[in-house]
Design a protein around this motif. Structure first.
Motif, short mmCIF file in Angstrom:
data_model
loop_
_atom_site.label_atom_id
_atom_site.label_comp_id
_atom_site.label_asym_id
_atom_site.label_seq_id
_atom_site.Cartn_x
_atom_site.Cartn_y
_atom_site.Cartn_z
N ALA A 199 -6.19 -2.14 -11.20
CA ALA A 199 -6.32 -2.44 -12.63
C ALA A 199 -5.20 -1.79 -13.42
O ALA A 199 -5.14 -0.57 -13.53
CB ALA A 199 -7.67 -1.94 -13.14
N GLN A 200 -4.31 -2.61 -13.91
CA GLN A 200 -3.25 -2.13 -14.81
C GLN A 200 -3.09 -3.20 -15.87
O GLN A 200 -3.50 -4.34 -15.68
CB GLN A 200 -1.94 -1.98 -14.04
N ILE A 250 -3.68 8.71 -19.92
CA ILE A 250 -4.46 8.44 -18.72
C ILE A 250 -5.64 7.53 -19.03
O ILE A 250 -5.93 6.57 -18.32
CB ILE A 250 -4.90 9.77 -18.07
N SER A 302 -11.80 -3.73 -4.23
CA SER A 302 -11.52 -2.53 -4.99
C SER A 302 -10.87 -2.93 -6.31
O SER A 302 -10.14 -3.90 -6.37
CB SER A 302 -10.55 -1.63 -4.21
N PRO A 318 5.94 -8.85 8.44
CA PRO A 318 6.82 -8.07 7.58
C PRO A 318 7.89 -8.95 6.92
O PRO A 318 8.54 -9.75 7.58
CB PRO A 318 7.46 -7.06 8.55
N ARG A 340 -4.03 4.26 1.97
CA ARG A 340 -3.80 2.92 1.40
C ARG A 340 -4.91 2.55 0.42
O ARG A 340 -4.99 1.43 -0.04
CB ARG A 340 -3.71 1.86 2.49
N GLN A 341 -5.80 3.48 0.14
CA GLN A 341 -6.82 3.20 -0.86
C GLN A 341 -7.07 4.44 -1.69
O GLN A 341 -8.06 5.13 -1.55
CB GLN A 341 -8.12 2.71 -0.22
N SER A 375 -8.88 -0.84 -7.93
CA SER A 375 -7.88 0.19 -8.23
C SER A 375 -6.54 -0.41 -8.65
O SER A 375 -5.65 0.30 -9.07
CB SER A 375 -7.68 1.12 -7.03
N LEU A 421 0.27 0.77 -5.90
CA LEU A 421 0.14 0.72 -7.35
C LEU A 421 -0.37 2.05 -7.88
O LEU A 421 -0.01 2.50 -8.95
CB LEU A 421 -0.84 -0.39 -7.75
N VAL A 422 -1.24 2.68 -7.08
CA VAL A 422 -1.85 3.93 -7.53
C VAL A 422 -0.79 5.02 -7.66
O VAL A 422 -0.73 5.73 -8.66
CB VAL A 422 -2.96 4.36 -6.54
N ASN A 452 -4.24 3.95 -19.85
CA ASN A 452 -3.53 3.21 -18.81
C ASN A 452 -4.25 3.16 -17.48
O ASN A 452 -3.90 2.38 -16.61
CB ASN A 452 -2.13 3.80 -18.58
N ILE A 453 -5.23 4.02 -17.29
CA ILE A 453 -5.92 4.02 -16.01
C ILE A 453 -7.39 3.65 -16.15
O ILE A 453 -7.88 2.75 -15.50
CB ILE A 453 -5.74 5.38 -15.29
N ILE A 463 9.52 -3.95 -6.43
CA ILE A 463 8.60 -4.36 -7.48
C ILE A 463 7.71 -5.51 -7.00
O ILE A 463 6.52 -5.57 -7.28
CB ILE A 463 9.35 -4.74 -8.79
N TYR A 522 -8.27 7.59 2.00
CA TYR A 522 -7.29 6.97 2.90
C TYR A 522 -6.02 6.60 2.13
O TYR A 522 -6.08 6.18 0.99
CB TYR A 522 -7.92 5.71 3.52
N ALA A 540 7.03 -6.09 -3.77
CA ALA A 540 6.21 -5.57 -2.68
C ALA A 540 4.92 -4.96 -3.23
O ALA A 540 3.85 -5.05 -2.62
CB ALA A 540 6.98 -4.53 -1.88
N LEU A 541 5.03 -4.37 -4.41
CA LEU A 541 3.89 -3.72 -5.04
C LEU A 541 2.78 -4.73 -5.36
O LEU A 541 1.61 -4.45 -5.20
CB LEU A 541 4.38 -3.07 -6.34
N TRP A 542 3.19 -5.90 -5.84
CA TRP A 542 2.20 -6.90 -6.26
C TRP A 542 1.99 -7.97 -5.20
O TRP A 542 1.28 -8.95 -5.42
CB TRP A 542 2.66 -7.55 -7.57
N GLN A 589 -6.07 -1.66 6.46
CA GLN A 589 -5.78 -2.14 5.12
C GLN A 589 -6.49 -3.47 4.86
O GLN A 589 -7.06 -3.70 3.80
CB GLN A 589 -4.27 -2.35 5.01
N PRO A 609 3.85 0.30 -0.27
CA PRO A 609 3.92 0.35 -1.73
C PRO A 609 2.52 0.55 -2.29
O PRO A 609 1.56 -0.01 -1.77
CB PRO A 609 4.45 -1.03 -2.09
N GLN A 626 1.11 4.52 -10.71
CA GLN A 626 0.38 5.00 -11.89
C GLN A 626 0.47 6.51 -12.02
O GLN A 626 0.62 7.03 -13.12
CB GLN A 626 -1.10 4.59 -11.78
N GLN A 681 -2.97 0.63 11.17
CA GLN A 681 -2.88 0.80 9.73
C GLN A 681 -3.09 -0.53 9.01
O GLN A 681 -3.80 -0.61 8.01
CB GLN A 681 -1.51 1.36 9.41
#
Lengths: 274, 333
Positions: free
Chosen positions: B188-189, B49, B184, B106, A65-66, B186, A90-91, B52-53, B112, A63, B114-116, B176, A88, A94, B172
């Motif tokens: 992880a950074q 990779i 999740s 919204p 968003r994941q 995912s 993060l993936v 960092n991943i 930057i 999906y 929005a990402l976090w 989410q 937005p 990356q 959507q």
């Protein structure tokens, strides 16, 4: 025939650069890639990409968003074409940091978004000629829309299992589609999707009700639509003016949207004469 | 159990955890075995990779597994109730509400931020609830059982507010939010991992230094008081410390169930109820469980991934049942 012209066009185009390995995110994006005949560059797609049918054979990155950064990178893509709706993310950040080009495709709810999407994707895939041909086709379809506005109030109803029945207010895909058809959104006074309320519906006084095929199935058929709160007391309810559409086609602002909007306009014209 | 045997147990678990970490670092969608890395120059893409991943993700699983299990153990010890879990006081649901707001209402933000945003929102949400609980527990009448009721009220309120938000959300956004509720790793950074480590590690140490006091609290508040413990203060400190663990974990990963409820149980069963041993045991076992679950989450459906919270329950559930049944048989024999 359409296929053939596109094939000819691409054959005539200058030999393109080395083949890309493309991951496509977003149903509208994937469909445009196929229409540009660039599917041989596709290595994977997301779970919202189900059109055309052969897209389902591609690996599915999940999906939008994941997503899983490593999973995407393992496909060794050179280009990720992603709908703005996946952001937005993060993936995706990356993935970009790992040196893969990530191109964002607009997610705007308006008819202008379609040529914009085609242009962005065409440019990223070095298929400008095919993109121009496709845009022309879309413009032709849109040219069927009469330019003068029609004061018909349209109510778009979204019904999914396990959710309230919702009406599309402003700032929604449905609102964009209704306005593109030159019509009036009956619920424009409220933003986003709002639960259907009896008084709100009566006050909005729609002349035409639009519902998706899946939505109609969820509601349990056309008769059930008119028994929704307040609908029987509206002009649409009195004339039973209902249009059933392919929801994805109308709301995604992809290649099937112009056709869906033309259908919407025709239905509104018919409702006007009732 | 003698302390020698306990030490042996803990060392065995620590070794298992390191082995699990090595294995997890070896598995993934990219074929990046240790051998490949060994032969590649450090500047190579595969190293990029891996570093960092994959590596941040392995480390994050260890950190969060520890945080969730220890906070569960502390909650169970404080409330002297084996059914207490990190979600009990409404901290996770406070974070959930903040995330729902961030997703559905919204706001125009610089990219930057929005990402976090979901992470920041969750952290603020859990912090607000923690402060609420803290200020409530400072009130003279705030005994623990009453605090439990406050937690239940906060849970109900936040749940209803999230309900209202999902009611007005679009497909959507709803999806989410649902995914956030399954957890999740995912996100992880290195930046998020560093913040996590700075919050979680000192908190774990602070809890460990209060392990003996937590043992005395098991005697009941009055007896603990006669043993020379400042009961209210210790309870308050432990509450806030475990809330900090939960808040941090929830912010980074969403809600990951099961670890905080079950790992402390299993450790009490294996190591006994002395918190000086049981807490580090829970930390190690939580890390192992979450590592296994996340490694599966990112390798089962390559190139996609599964929500890790589903897997912690799927792996942990049957094992826990088996343990209970075995215990039952032991009693019957």
């Amino acid at each position: 025939m359409k296929r053939l012209t596109l094939l000819l066009l691409t054959a005539l185009a200058l030999p393109t650069l080395a083949a890309e390995r493309v991951v496509s995110i977003g149903g509208d994006v994937t469909q445009i890639i196929y229409a540009l005949d660039a599917q041989q560059d596709l290595v994977a797609r997301d779970s919202t990409s189900q059109q055309p049918a052969q897209a389902n054979k591609l690996p599915n990155i999940g999906y939008m968003r994941q997503l899983n950064a490593e999973g995407i990178l393992a496909l060794k893509p050179t280009l990720v074409l992603s709908s703005e709706l996946a952001k937005p993310s993060l993936v995706l950040q990356q993935v970009a940091q790992a040196g893969v080009k990530v191109v964002e495709v607009t997610g705007k709810n308006s008819i202008e978004a379609i040529p914009e999407k085609i242009a962005t994707i065409g440019k990223a895939l070095h298929r400008e000629d095919a993109a121009n041909a496709l845009t022309e086709q879309v413009q032709k379809q849109l040219a069927q829309l009469p330019s003068q506005p029609l004061p018909v109030k349209v109510l778009f109803i979204m019904a999914h299992n396990g959710m309230n029945t919702l009406a599309a207010g402003s700032q929604t895909g449905a609102d964009g589609a209704i306005r593109s058809a030159g019509l009036v959104n009956a619920m424009a006074a409220v933003p986003h999707y709002q639960p259907l309320s009896q008084e709100g519906v009566v006050a909005a006084a729609p002349d035409l009700v639009v519902v998706g095929q899946d939505g109609l199935r969820t509601l349990g058929g056309e008769e059930k639509v008119w028994s929704l709160p307040g609908l029987a007391l509206t002009p649409a309810g009195q004339h039973h003016a209902l249009l059933v559409v392919d929801e994805m086609a109308l709301l995604s602002f992809g290649l099937d949207t112009p056709d869906a909007i033309v259908k919407l306009r025709r239905a509104a014209e018919a409702a006007k004469h009732d | 159990m003698t302390s020698v045997a306990l030490l042996r147990w803990l060392s065995l678990m620590a070794v298992s955890m390191v082995i699990c970490m090595l294995m997890a670092a070896n598995f993934g969608a990219m074929p990046l075995s240790i051998r490949t890395l060994w032969h590649a120059p450090l500047s190579d893409m595969v190293w990029q990779i891996w570093l960092n991943i994959r590596l941040p993700r392995v480390l994050l699983a260890v950190l969060l597994g520890m945080a969730l299990a220890v906070s569960g153990a502390v909650m169970q010890g404080l409330f002297r109730n084996p059914l207490a879990d990190p979600g009990l006081l409404g901290i996770s649901s406070g974070a959930g509400l903040a995330v729902a707001l961030a997703i559905i209402v919204p706001v125009a933000l610089p990219p930057i931020l929005a990402l976090w945003l979901p992470m920041l929102a969750a952290f603020i949400g859990s912090l607000v609830v923690t402060l609420l609980i803290f200020s409530f527990s400072r009130l003279a009448l705030g005994n623990l059982s009453r605090l439990l009721l406050v937690g239940i009220a906060i849970n109900a309120l936040c749940g209803a507010a999230v309900g209202v938000l999902s009611w007005i959300s679009n497909d959507q956004q709803l999806r989410q939010l649902a995914l956030w509720g399954m957890g999740s790793l995912s996100s992880a950074q290195w930046p998020s991992l560093t913040v996590c480590a700075l919050l979680i590690l000192p908190t774990l140490i602070a809890i460990q230094t209060r392990a003996r006091r937590l043992n005395l609290l098991q005697l009941g508040e009055e007896d603990a008081h006669y043993m020379g413990i400042d009961v209210k203060r210790t309870q308050r400190q432990l509450l806030v410390l475990s809330a900090l663990l939960v808040g941090t974990a929830v912010s980074v990963s969403g809600i990951i169930g099961f670890v905080g409820l079950v790992v402390p149980h299993v450790m009490r069963f294996c190591l006994g109820s002395d918190h000086r041993w049981m807490l580090p045991g829970s930390a190690l076992a939580g890390a192992i469980l979450l590592l296994l679950a996340d490694t599966l989450a990112r390798t089962v459906v390559i190139p996609a991934e599964m929500p890790v919270g589903l897997l912690t329950s799927l792996i942990g559930g049957p094992w826990f049942l088996w343990l209970i049944l075995r215990q039952q048989r032991g009693i019957n024999e």
